[in-house]
Write a protein that holds these residues in place. Structure first.
Motif, PDB file in Angstrom:
ATOM      1  N   CYS A  17       0.834  -1.208   0.000  1.00 51.32           N
ATOM      2  CA  CYS A  17       0.000   0.000   0.000  1.00 51.32           C
ATOM      3  C   CYS A  17       0.871   1.262   0.000  1.00 51.32           C
ATOM      4  CB  CYS A  17      -0.942   0.006   1.196  1.00 51.32           C
ATOM      5  SG  CYS A  17      -2.244  -1.233   1.103  1.00 51.32           S
ATOM      6  N   LEU A  18       1.971   1.232   0.753  1.00 48.49           N
ATOM      7  CA  LEU A  18       2.902   2.361   0.771  1.00 48.49           C
ATOM      8  C   LEU A  18       3.536   2.602  -0.597  1.00 48.49           C
ATOM      9  CD1 LEU A  18       4.874   1.926   4.120  1.00 48.49           C
ATOM     10  CD2 LEU A  18       3.594   3.956   3.419  1.00 48.49           C
ATOM     11  N   ASN A  19       3.675   1.543  -1.377  1.00 56.14           N
ATOM     12  CA  ASN A  19       4.337   1.639  -2.674  1.00 56.14           C
ATOM     13  C   ASN A  19       3.386   1.753  -3.848  1.00 56.14           C
ATOM     14  OD1 ASN A  19       7.495   1.200  -2.639  1.00 56.14           O
ATOM     15  ND2 ASN A  19       6.618   0.131  -0.890  1.00 56.14           N
ATOM     16  N   THR A  20       2.090   1.654  -3.594  1.00 51.84           N
ATOM     17  CA  THR A  20       1.113   1.721  -4.690  1.00 51.84           C
ATOM     18  C   THR A  20      -0.045   2.677  -4.412  1.00 51.84           C
ATOM     19  OG1 THR A  20      -0.172  -0.110  -3.779  1.00 51.84           O
ATOM     20  CG2 THR A  20       1.555  -0.665  -5.411  1.00 51.84           C
ATOM     21  N   GLY A  21      -0.282   3.009  -3.160  1.00 52.60           N
ATOM     22  CA  GLY A  21      -1.422   3.849  -2.806  1.00 52.60           C
ATOM     23  C   GLY A  21      -2.734   3.094  -2.735  1.00 52.60           C
ATOM     24  N   LEU A  22      -2.686   1.768  -2.791  1.00 57.20           N
ATOM     25  CA  LEU A  22      -3.924   0.983  -2.705  1.00 57.20           C
ATOM     26  C   LEU A  22      -4.591   1.149  -1.339  1.00 57.20           C
ATOM     27  CD1 LEU A  22      -2.913  -2.417  -4.356  1.00 57.20           C
ATOM     28  CD2 LEU A  22      -4.499  -0.725  -5.276  1.00 57.20           C
ATOM     29  N   ARG A  23      -5.904   1.086  -1.319  1.00 53.70           N
ATOM     30  CA  ARG A  23      -6.671   1.052  -0.067  1.00 53.70           C
ATOM     31  C   ARG A  23      -6.613  -0.366   0.501  1.00 53.70           C
ATOM     32  NH1 ARG A  23      -9.869   3.905  -3.689  1.00 53.70           N
ATOM     33  NH2 ARG A  23     -10.376   6.025  -3.042  1.00 53.70           N
ATOM     34  N   PHE A  24      -6.933  -0.501   1.790  1.00 54.22           N
ATOM     35  CA  PHE A  24      -6.944  -1.827   2.414  1.00 54.22           C
ATOM     36  C   PHE A  24      -7.868  -2.776   1.654  1.00 54.22           C
ATOM     37  CE2 PHE A  24      -8.848  -5.036   5.089  1.00 54.22           C
ATOM     38  CZ  PHE A  24      -7.723  -5.696   5.553  1.00 54.22           C
ATOM     39  N   CYS A  25      -9.078  -2.325   1.344  1.00 52.86           N
ATOM     40  CA  CYS A  25     -10.041  -3.217   0.683  1.00 52.86           C
ATOM     41  C   CYS A  25      -9.518  -3.715  -0.657  1.00 52.86           C
ATOM     42  CB  CYS A  25     -11.399  -2.540   0.521  1.00 52.86           C
ATOM     43  SG  CYS A  25     -11.380  -1.017  -0.446  1.00 52.86           S
ATOM     44  N   ASP A  26      -8.728  -2.883  -1.340  1.00 51.96           N
ATOM     45  CA  ASP A  26      -8.207  -3.287  -2.644  1.00 51.96           C
ATOM     46  C   ASP A  26      -6.989  -4.208  -2.530  1.00 51.96           C
ATOM     47  OD1 ASP A  26     -10.131  -1.976  -4.253  1.00 51.96           O
ATOM     48  OD2 ASP A  26      -9.146  -0.069  -3.851  1.00 51.96           O
ATOM     49  N   VAL A  27      -6.169  -4.009  -1.514  1.00 50.50           N
ATOM     50  CA  VAL A  27      -5.035  -4.913  -1.333  1.00 50.50           C
ATOM     51  C   VAL A  27      -5.523  -6.254  -0.780  1.00 50.50           C
ATOM     52  CG1 VAL A  27      -4.215  -4.366   1.025  1.00 50.50           C
ATOM     53  CG2 VAL A  27      -2.576  -4.943  -0.744  1.00 50.50           C
ATOM     54  N   ALA A  28      -6.593  -6.223   0.013  1.00 47.52           N
ATOM     55  CA  ALA A  28      -7.131  -7.465   0.588  1.00 47.52           C
ATOM     56  C   ALA A  28      -7.717  -8.371  -0.490  1.00 47.52           C
ATOM     57  CB  ALA A  28      -8.191  -7.149   1.647  1.00 47.52           C
ATOM     58  N   ASP A  29      -8.256  -7.796  -1.556  1.00 50.17           N
ATOM     59  CA  ASP A  29      -8.836  -8.642  -2.615  1.00 50.17           C
ATOM     60  C   ASP A  29      -7.980  -8.663  -3.883  1.00 50.17           C
ATOM     61  OD1 ASP A  29      -9.465  -6.290  -3.991  1.00 50.17           O
ATOM     62  OD2 ASP A  29     -11.497  -6.925  -4.467  1.00 50.17           O
ATOM     63  N   LEU A  30      -6.713  -8.279  -3.737  1.00 48.66           N
ATOM     64  CA  LEU A  30      -5.795  -8.282  -4.868  1.00 48.66           C
ATOM     65  C   LEU A  30      -5.430  -9.721  -5.243  1.00 48.66           C
ATOM     66  CD1 LEU A  30      -4.181  -6.331  -6.707  1.00 48.66           C
ATOM     67  CD2 LEU A  30      -2.313  -6.495  -5.052  1.00 48.66           C
ATOM     68  N   LYS A  31      -5.628 -10.039  -6.512  1.00 48.73           N
ATOM     69  CA  LYS A  31      -5.324 -11.382  -7.014  1.00 48.73           C
ATOM     70  C   LYS A  31      -4.222 -11.299  -8.063  1.00 48.73           C
ATOM     71  CE  LYS A  31      -9.949 -13.225  -6.207  1.00 48.73           C
ATOM     72  NZ  LYS A  31     -11.101 -13.913  -6.809  1.00 48.73           N
ATOM     73  N   TYR A  32      -3.611 -12.441  -8.328  1.00 55.47           N
ATOM     74  CA  TYR A  32      -2.531 -12.485  -9.311  1.00 55.47           C
ATOM     75  C   TYR A  32      -3.013 -12.098 -10.705  1.00 55.47           C
ATOM     76  CZ  TYR A  32       0.436 -14.393  -5.720  1.00 55.47           C
ATOM     77  OH  TYR A  32       1.168 -14.549  -4.559  1.00 55.47           O
ATOM     78  N   LYS A  33      -4.292 -12.284 -10.978  1.00 58.41           N
ATOM     79  CA  LYS A  33      -4.822 -11.885 -12.292  1.00 58.41           C
ATOM     80  C   LYS A  33      -4.770 -10.373 -12.496  1.00 58.41           C
ATOM     81  CE  LYS A  33      -9.713 -11.513 -11.009  1.00 58.41           C
ATOM     82  NZ  LYS A  33     -11.052 -12.081 -11.229  1.00 58.41           N
ATOM     83  N   PRO A  69      -4.025 -17.268 -11.354  1.00 56.29           N
ATOM     84  CA  PRO A  69      -4.716 -15.981 -11.519  1.00 56.29           C
ATOM     85  C   PRO A  69      -5.770 -15.683 -10.449  1.00 56.29           C
ATOM     86  CG  PRO A  69      -4.532 -17.083 -13.627  1.00 56.29           C
ATOM     87  CD  PRO A  69      -4.029 -18.053 -12.589  1.00 56.29           C
ATOM     88  N   GLU A  70      -6.511 -16.672 -10.005  1.00 57.26           N
ATOM     89  CA  GLU A  70      -7.583 -16.430  -9.026  1.00 57.26           C
ATOM     90  C   GLU A  70      -7.101 -16.469  -7.573  1.00 57.26           C
ATOM     91  OE1 GLU A  70     -10.687 -15.292  -9.407  1.00 57.26           O
ATOM     92  OE2 GLU A  70     -10.337 -15.177 -11.558  1.00 57.26           O
ATOM     93  N   ASP A  71      -5.826 -16.779  -7.347  1.00 60.86           N
ATOM     94  CA  ASP A  71      -5.282 -16.793  -5.980  1.00 60.86           C
ATOM     95  C   ASP A  71      -5.095 -15.368  -5.483  1.00 60.86           C
ATOM     96  OD1 ASP A  71      -5.167 -19.538  -6.051  1.00 60.86           O
ATOM     97  OD2 ASP A  71      -2.972 -19.654  -6.193  1.00 60.86           O
ATOM     98  N   TYR A  72      -5.399 -15.173  -4.200  1.00 62.84           N
ATOM     99  CA  TYR A  72      -5.136 -13.883  -3.564  1.00 62.84           C
ATOM    100  C   TYR A  72      -3.640 -13.737  -3.339  1.00 62.84           C
ATOM    101  CZ  TYR A  72     -10.117 -13.378  -2.681  1.00 62.84           C
ATOM    102  OH  TYR A  72     -11.475 -13.258  -2.838  1.00 62.84           O
ATOM    103  N   ILE A  73      -3.132 -12.529  -3.496  1.00 62.52           N
ATOM    104  CA  ILE A  73      -1.709 -12.288  -3.275  1.00 62.52           C
ATOM    105  C   ILE A  73      -1.388 -12.366  -1.789  1.00 62.52           C
ATOM    106  CG2 ILE A  73       0.130 -10.557  -3.466  1.00 62.52           C
ATOM    107  CD1 ILE A  73      -1.142  -9.772  -6.168  1.00 62.52           C
ATOM    108  N   PHE A  74      -2.283 -11.852  -0.954  1.00 67.26           N
ATOM    109  CA  PHE A  74      -2.061 -11.878   0.492  1.00 67.26           C
ATOM    110  C   PHE A  74      -3.176 -12.653   1.174  1.00 67.26           C
ATOM    111  CE2 PHE A  74      -0.214  -7.838  -1.022  1.00 67.26           C
ATOM    112  CZ  PHE A  74       1.110  -8.098  -0.720  1.00 67.26           C
ATOM    113  N   ASN A  75      -2.804 -13.425   2.179  1.00 68.93           N
ATOM    114  CA  ASN A  75      -3.761 -14.153   2.994  1.00 68.93           C
ATOM    115  C   ASN A  75      -3.944 -13.358   4.285  1.00 68.93           C
ATOM    116  OD1 ASN A  75      -5.374 -16.075   4.192  1.00 68.93           O
ATOM    117  ND2 ASN A  75      -3.666 -17.389   4.772  1.00 68.93           N
TER     118      ASN A  75
END
Length: 158
Positions: A17-33, A69-75
């Motif tokens: 988030c510090l390096n992209t500006g993503l919100r928590f909700c967006d990093v939480a549902d970030l997938k490899y796709k 692709p459908e895997d979450y980046i962070f658990n």
């Protein structure tokens, strides 16, 4: 010293988030796709607007090797648990200022502006629909400019 965060996933997600500006909700549902050719392309949950973010070398390291692709980046655990992990990490680091997930987004924008990134680029990176939303980050930069000017030494004027 390097403070230990109790949850590696939380640490990496916050640093992303510090390096992209993503919100928590967006990093939480970030997938490899969402990762393609060194970019994040995804619709923001809050706005529904698609944002495209270039990944710097740190962000690429934090994401790691691409998986399904459908895997979450962070658990990540729940938002509340993530906040607790962030709080404990902050305390271990000896930081007294309150830090939230939004602090990462705020820092991202402020650092870009301090490094002379034009406000339209920052607006685009944050996914703001209106420039007024981005301009709120300029107050910190203006305060720093004022502080810098006031560090000049006093001189005697005839």
């Amino acid at each position: 010293s390097e403070a230990i965060c109790g949850n590696r996933e939380v640490k990496h997600a916050f640093l992303l988030c510090l390096n992209t500006g993503l919100r928590f909700c967006d990093v939480a549902d970030l997938k490899y796709k969402h990762i393609t050719n060194g970019l994040i392309k995804k619709h923001q949950q809050k706005t529904g607007r698609e944002v495209t973010l270039d990944l710097n070398p740190v962000a690429i390291k934090l994401i790691g090797e691409l998986k399904e692709p459908e895997d979450y980046i962070f658990n990540l655990p729940s938002f509340t648990s993530c906040l607790k992990d962030l709080k404990h990490w902050r305390e271990r680091a000896g930081i007294t200022k309150k830090i939230t997930w939004h602090s990462a987004r705020h820092s991202f924008a402020t650092i870009l502006l301090m490094n002379k990134t034009d406000i339209k680029s920052v607006q685009s990176l944050l996914g703001h629909s209106k420039i007024e939303h981005t301009q709120r980050y300029t107050h910190v930069v203006n305060q720093l400019k004022s502080q810098a000017v006031n560090t000049l030494p006093d001189i005697k004027v005839d």
